[in-house]
Write a protein that holds these residues in place. Structure first.
Motif, mmCIF file in Angstrom:
data_model
loop_
_atom_site.group_PDB
_atom_site.id
_atom_site.type_symbol
_atom_site.label_atom_id
_atom_site.label_comp_id
_atom_site.label_asym_id
_atom_site.label_seq_id
_atom_site.Cartn_x
_atom_site.Cartn_y
_atom_site.Cartn_z
ATOM 1 N N GLY A 313 0.832 -1.196 0.000
ATOM 2 C CA GLY A 313 0.000 0.000 0.000
ATOM 3 C C GLY A 313 0.866 1.246 0.000
ATOM 4 O O GLY A 313 2.059 1.214 -0.328
ATOM 5 N N LYS A 314 0.279 2.372 0.363
ATOM 6 C CA LYS A 314 1.043 3.611 0.464
ATOM 7 C C LYS A 314 2.112 3.442 1.537
ATOM 8 O O LYS A 314 1.831 2.971 2.637
ATOM 9 C CB LYS A 314 0.118 4.773 0.814
ATOM 10 C CG LYS A 314 -0.903 5.090 -0.272
ATOM 11 C CD LYS A 314 -1.806 6.241 0.149
ATOM 12 C CE LYS A 314 -2.819 6.550 -0.939
ATOM 13 N NZ LYS A 314 -3.732 7.661 -0.537
ATOM 14 N N LEU A 315 3.323 3.833 1.200
ATOM 15 C CA LEU A 315 4.455 3.567 2.094
ATOM 16 C C LEU A 315 5.375 4.768 2.171
ATOM 17 O O LEU A 315 5.779 5.328 1.143
ATOM 18 C CB LEU A 315 5.251 2.352 1.596
ATOM 19 C CG LEU A 315 6.549 2.025 2.348
ATOM 20 C CD1 LEU A 315 6.260 1.599 3.777
ATOM 21 C CD2 LEU A 315 7.328 0.932 1.609
ATOM 22 N N GLY A 316 5.673 5.149 3.396
ATOM 23 C CA GLY A 316 6.707 6.135 3.637
ATOM 24 C C GLY A 316 7.796 5.510 4.485
ATOM 25 O O GLY A 316 7.531 4.617 5.298
ATOM 26 N N HIS A 317 9.028 5.936 4.298
ATOM 27 C CA HIS A 317 10.144 5.371 5.064
ATOM 28 C C HIS A 317 11.044 6.491 5.553
ATOM 29 O O HIS A 317 11.345 7.437 4.810
ATOM 30 C CB HIS A 317 10.963 4.402 4.210
ATOM 31 C CG HIS A 317 12.200 3.913 4.915
ATOM 32 N ND1 HIS A 317 13.409 4.568 4.816
ATOM 33 C CD2 HIS A 317 12.394 2.873 5.751
ATOM 34 C CE1 HIS A 317 14.299 3.935 5.560
ATOM 35 N NE2 HIS A 317 13.711 2.909 6.135
ATOM 36 N N ARG A 318 11.492 6.367 6.806
ATOM 37 C CA ARG A 318 12.405 7.344 7.376
ATOM 38 C C ARG A 318 13.456 6.623 8.204
ATOM 39 O O ARG A 318 13.122 5.725 8.976
ATOM 40 C CB ARG A 318 11.647 8.340 8.273
ATOM 41 C CG ARG A 318 10.626 9.154 7.490
ATOM 42 C CD ARG A 318 9.557 9.770 8.343
ATOM 43 N NE ARG A 318 8.493 10.290 7.491
ATOM 44 C CZ ARG A 318 7.404 10.920 7.925
ATOM 45 N NH1 ARG A 318 7.221 11.086 9.226
ATOM 46 N NH2 ARG A 318 6.493 11.355 7.080
ATOM 47 N N THR A 319 14.707 7.001 8.037
ATOM 48 C CA THR A 319 15.779 6.514 8.895
ATOM 49 C C THR A 319 16.149 7.627 9.866
ATOM 50 O O THR A 319 16.459 8.750 9.446
ATOM 51 C CB THR A 319 17.012 6.103 8.069
ATOM 52 O OG1 THR A 319 16.664 5.011 7.214
ATOM 53 C CG2 THR A 319 18.154 5.679 8.983
ATOM 54 N N LEU A 320 16.093 7.321 11.148
ATOM 55 C CA LEU A 320 16.380 8.300 12.184
ATOM 56 C C LEU A 320 17.841 8.167 12.603
ATOM 57 O O LEU A 320 18.246 7.168 13.205
ATOM 58 C CB LEU A 320 15.453 8.092 13.372
ATOM 59 C CG LEU A 320 13.954 8.122 13.037
ATOM 60 C CD1 LEU A 320 13.118 7.935 14.304
ATOM 61 C CD2 LEU A 320 13.564 9.402 12.321
ATOM 62 N N MET A 321 18.624 9.157 12.285
ATOM 63 C CA MET A 321 20.046 9.110 12.555
ATOM 64 C C MET A 321 20.326 9.368 14.035
ATOM 65 O O MET A 321 19.696 10.204 14.677
ATOM 66 C CB MET A 321 20.777 10.147 11.697
ATOM 67 C CG MET A 321 20.485 10.038 10.210
ATOM 68 S SD MET A 321 20.799 8.375 9.541
ATOM 69 C CE MET A 321 22.601 8.317 9.708
ATOM 70 N N GLY A 322 21.272 8.601 14.577
ATOM 71 C CA GLY A 322 21.670 8.767 15.966
ATOM 72 C C GLY A 322 20.693 8.201 16.968
ATOM 73 O O GLY A 322 20.825 8.444 18.164
ATOM 74 N N ILE A 323 19.699 7.422 16.494
ATOM 75 C CA ILE A 323 18.639 6.893 17.343
ATOM 76 C C ILE A 323 18.766 5.376 17.418
ATOM 77 O O ILE A 323 19.156 4.712 16.456
ATOM 78 C CB ILE A 323 17.254 7.286 16.783
ATOM 79 C CG1 ILE A 323 17.125 8.809 16.718
ATOM 80 C CG2 ILE A 323 16.133 6.689 17.619
ATOM 81 C CD1 ILE A 323 17.264 9.503 18.047
ATOM 82 N N GLY A 324 18.407 4.812 18.600
ATOM 83 C CA GLY A 324 18.442 3.374 18.797
ATOM 84 C C GLY A 324 17.051 2.771 18.824
ATOM 85 O O GLY A 324 16.091 3.319 18.263
ATOM 86 N N HIS A 325 16.908 1.644 19.492
ATOM 87 C CA HIS A 325 15.697 0.829 19.402
ATOM 88 C C HIS A 325 14.457 1.510 19.993
ATOM 89 O O HIS A 325 13.349 1.362 19.454
ATOM 90 C CB HIS A 325 15.944 -0.499 20.127
ATOM 91 C CG HIS A 325 14.845 -1.497 19.970
ATOM 92 N ND1 HIS A 325 14.601 -2.164 18.789
ATOM 93 C CD2 HIS A 325 13.919 -1.955 20.859
ATOM 94 C CE1 HIS A 325 13.584 -2.992 18.944
ATOM 95 N NE2 HIS A 325 13.142 -2.877 20.188
ATOM 96 N N ASN A 326 14.610 2.242 21.080
ATOM 97 C CA ASN A 326 13.471 2.854 21.781
ATOM 98 C C ASN A 326 13.100 4.175 21.102
ATOM 99 O O ASN A 326 13.186 5.253 21.684
ATOM 100 C CB ASN A 326 13.821 3.065 23.251
ATOM 101 C CG ASN A 326 12.637 3.482 24.093
ATOM 102 O OD1 ASN A 326 11.511 3.554 23.625
ATOM 103 N ND2 ASN A 326 12.913 3.773 25.360
ATOM 104 N N ILE A 327 12.643 4.080 19.872
ATOM 105 C CA ILE A 327 12.458 5.249 19.016
ATOM 106 C C ILE A 327 11.540 6.304 19.619
ATOM 107 O O ILE A 327 11.882 7.493 19.635
ATOM 108 C CB ILE A 327 11.978 4.810 17.618
ATOM 109 C CG1 ILE A 327 13.120 4.102 16.879
ATOM 110 C CG2 ILE A 327 11.481 6.001 16.803
ATOM 111 C CD1 ILE A 327 12.722 3.523 15.533
ATOM 112 N N PRO A 328 10.351 5.959 20.133
ATOM 113 C CA PRO A 328 9.471 7.034 20.603
ATOM 114 C C PRO A 328 10.003 7.797 21.799
ATOM 115 O O PRO A 328 9.675 8.975 21.976
ATOM 116 C CB PRO A 328 8.166 6.300 20.949
ATOM 117 C CG PRO A 328 8.550 4.879 21.129
ATOM 118 C CD PRO A 328 9.707 4.636 20.218
#
Length: 345
Positions: A313-328
């Protein structure tokens, strides 16, 4: 008519919602306007949920603990925490989403926090489909037909499982560092070197001796550091979240989940049909924003091409630099923005 799969699988009814009378236990891109950029290096957002009364609702075999904020009639964001974490991973996300007009529901998954099994006789099952059924039953109990499902780790796996089995319940997905788990015998095929760490860790987690009562907190704290090497959390941050893994069934659920994933434990035969559908690795048509974390050793960032075959389906992707597993918790504004944007896909 709303699909109620829990009743069909287990034939169990649920009682009306019960709200706790005490706050004790809460401690125990797509063209949308941007939220304020911010990265939490400590648990700066405890005030975001500290004033929310804890609630309990009967969900099948569970009395499920959760918090809720925002107007009842608003679009729903249902946020699902990972392992070994809890609802406090979303403390900074909740106020950002309510400010954007969302009703936000954040439950403790089975074996975590204030969520309890009603009967001592109930099988402490850590299968992903069992967790997914819990969440759909929670939606039924709260009168939620569909929601933006946002999660990381176990929470993302649960959200994807729901999107596979009951896509009508998923308005959209925000999937961070997760893929549905199946009983695959422990990764018999050779794995890339960057993934070997995660498999070794999974074998360790399957051992009951790995989680000896209160001493487990030291192991979990070490895991937090390994999973988020760039996150400078302090003692207060960890202690605020620690009731999540003080649950009396936390270790039993963790051990069974990992043993089952490794093919070392039996699951519930009533779930075999659902498990077969998830194991077939079906595509997901629900609109999705996938978040990768640069520093997460358990789920190396793969870029958008890694998602094209699965998410049709509709898909967006983002890589968060400097971030680990506990993203929120490490990057609450980025996670909240993904929920806002996913709702608009």
């Amino acid at each position: 008519m709303v699909n109620k799969p829990f009743d069909r699988v287990f034939g169990e009814s649920r009682s009306p919602s019960l709200r706790s009378r005490s706050a004790a236990g809460v401690r125990a891109g797509t063209g949308a306007e941007s939220l304020p950029p911010r990265r939490a290096t400590a648990f700066s957002g405890v005030s975001g949920i500290a004033d929310l009364a804890p609630r309990q609702v009967r969900v099948g075999p569970l009395s499920m603990g959760y918090i809720e904020a925002g107007p009842t009639a608003a679009p729903v964001a249902l946020l699902l925490h990972g392992w070994p974490y809890g609802i406090h991973s979303f403390a900074d996300v909740v106020p950002l989403l309510t400010a954007q007009g969302f009703r936000v529901v954040v439950p403790y998954l089975r074996g975590h926090g204030t969520t309890r099994f009603v009967s001592a006789e109930t099988f402490r099952n850590g299968q992903q489909t069992a967790v997914a059924l819990d969440i759909v039953a929670l939606m039924d109990a709260l009168g939620i037909g569909s929601a933006v499902l946002g999660g990381f780790g176990w929470g993302a796996q649960t959200a994807q499982t729901i999107a596979v089995l009951w896509p009508e319940r998923s308005r959209a997905l925000v999937s961070a560092a997760g893929h549905p788990d199946t009983a695959d015998g422990g990764g018999a095929l050779p794995l890339p070197p960057t993934s070997q760490w995660a498999w070794w860790s999974r074998h360790y987690r399957s051992l009951a001796a790995a989680w000896p009562g209160p001493e487990r907190h030291g192991v979990i704290r070490s895991m937090w550091k390994d999973l988020s090497p760039g996150w400078d959390f302090d003692d207060a941050t960890f202690e605020t979240a620690s009731p999540a893994f003080g649950n009396p069934d936390w270790a039993r659920i963790a051990v069974h989940s990992h043993q089952w994933q490794l093919g070392q434990a039996d699951g519930d035969p009533r779930l075999d049909g659902l498990e077969a559908r998830v194991a077939a690795d079906p595509t997901i048509a629900v609109p999705t924003i996938a978040l990768d974390a640069e520093l997460d050793p358990s789920r190396p960032a793969g870029g958008p091409a890694a998602y094209w075959d699965r998410f049709i389906g509709k898909l967006g992707h983002r890589t968060l630099m400097g971030i680990g597993h506990n993203i929120p918790q490490e990057s609450p504004a980025a996670f909240a923005q993904a929920v806002v944007d996913a709702h608009r896909l």
